[in-house]
Structures are given as C-alpha cells and as structure tokens.
Design a protein around this motif. Structure first.
Motif, mmCIF file in Angstrom:
data_model
loop_
_atom_site.group_PDB
_atom_site.id
_atom_site.type_symbol
_atom_site.label_atom_id
_atom_site.label_comp_id
_atom_site.label_asym_id
_atom_site.label_seq_id
_atom_site.Cartn_x
_atom_site.Cartn_y
_atom_site.Cartn_z
ATOM 1 N N UNK A 191 72.946 129.607 41.908
ATOM 2 C CA UNK A 191 73.926 129.521 40.826
ATOM 3 C C UNK A 191 74.362 128.065 40.673
ATOM 4 N N UNK A 192 74.333 127.558 39.458
ATOM 5 C CA UNK A 192 74.722 126.167 39.214
ATOM 6 C C UNK A 192 76.223 126.109 38.903
ATOM 7 N N UNK A 193 77.019 126.498 39.891
ATOM 8 C CA UNK A 193 78.472 126.489 39.746
ATOM 9 C C UNK A 193 79.033 125.139 40.176
ATOM 10 N N UNK A 194 80.206 124.821 39.642
ATOM 11 C CA UNK A 194 80.909 123.631 40.071
ATOM 12 C C UNK A 194 81.480 123.826 41.469
ATOM 13 N N UNK A 195 81.929 122.742 42.058
ATOM 14 C CA UNK A 195 82.417 122.744 43.437
ATOM 15 C C UNK A 195 83.484 123.796 43.698
ATOM 16 N N UNK A 196 84.411 123.974 42.783
ATOM 17 C CA UNK A 196 85.542 124.876 43.016
ATOM 18 C C UNK A 196 85.476 126.130 42.155
ATOM 19 N N UNK A 197 84.295 126.504 41.696
ATOM 20 C CA UNK A 197 84.168 127.681 40.843
ATOM 21 C C UNK A 197 83.677 128.894 41.620
ATOM 22 N N UNK A 198 84.266 130.039 41.315
ATOM 23 C CA UNK A 198 83.835 131.316 41.844
ATOM 24 C C UNK A 198 83.783 132.330 40.720
ATOM 25 N N UNK A 199 83.035 133.402 40.925
ATOM 26 C CA UNK A 199 82.896 134.469 39.938
ATOM 27 C C UNK A 199 83.707 135.659 40.438
#
Length: 139
Positions: A111-119
């Motif tokens: 997943x190409x999420x940012x450092x502080x991102x969660x789903x």
C-alpha cells in the motif's frame, strides 16, 4: 492482460468506534501478487464508512467522533427515520457525508500510504456489528 484479485472480509466493530484495517488490506495486497496498481475498498453498509486517517495518535479519531456527535446529534427531532433507535438516521447521514469506498495506490507490492496514514472502518452505530468489505486489487 490486467490482473484482478478480489476478496471479501468481515470486520467486527464495537460501539461507535474506528477499527484499523490497514494490515488486513495490506495482507490482501500481498496475497494478490500485484506489484503496481490500485486497491479499491467497498464497504457494503449504509451506517458505517471508510476513512483514511492519522494512525499515530488516537486522539484524532476521538476528536472526529466528537465533531460528528456535535454536527449530527443522535435522536435529532429533524429525523423521522428511527426504526432501529436514536442512532439510526444519524448513522445514515454520517455514512452519506463521509464515504463507503476508498482507492489506494499499490507500489512495489505494498500500500502506498503516507507515513501517518491508516485505513479504518468507522462504525456509526451504538451496537457491535459485523461489516462486510469487498477488496478489489488490479494491476
């Protein structure tokens, strides 16, 4: 030819909460074998939603809940639909103004999420519920 992988998972929610599903989605991405592409998430419900949110400080999610409680109060006399209790229509309104789907890039099989991102699945009802999520991954 494009690769397509699809699975469905069940998420048990608690009383008005946000449930971190980042690792479950990441697992589906790994199982799909897709290296570069997109993952689409679709929550099959009208009283919960999906959110991409801060994952380091749980105060962010608590503050969002407090804001929504002020914005869309349960049992508001404006609402006629109350067949399942005072949180019935407010949960539907919350779901409509947020969203029940998300699309996230997949890069290098992750997943190409940012450092502080969660789903998260954001439960808008006051009772424990099982929520169904369709995960579709395409290269």
């Amino acid at each position: 030819m494009s690769e397509l992988y699809q699975t469905e998972i069940t998420i048990a929610t608690g009383e008005r909460c946000s449930v971190d599903i980042t690792e479950r989605v990441a697992t589906a991405v790994r199982e799909s074998g897709v290296r570069q592409g997109l993952v689409h998430l679709f929550l099959k419900h009208t009283s919960a939603s999906l959110m991409l949110c801060e994952n380091a400080d749980p105060d962010v999610r608590r503050d969002l809940e407090a804001f929504f409680q002020r914005l869309i109060p349960d049992g508001d006399p404006l609402f006629e639909h109350r067949s399942e209790g005072p949180d019935d229509m407010s949960a539907h309104v919350r779901s409509v103004i947020t969203h029940n789907d998300l699309t996230i890039p997949v890069r290098d099989g992750r997943l190409a999420l940012g450092t502080w991102q969660g789903v998260y699945v954001w439960e808008h009802r006051f009772r424990r519920t099982d929520r169904e999520l369709v995960i579709t991954i395409r290269d």
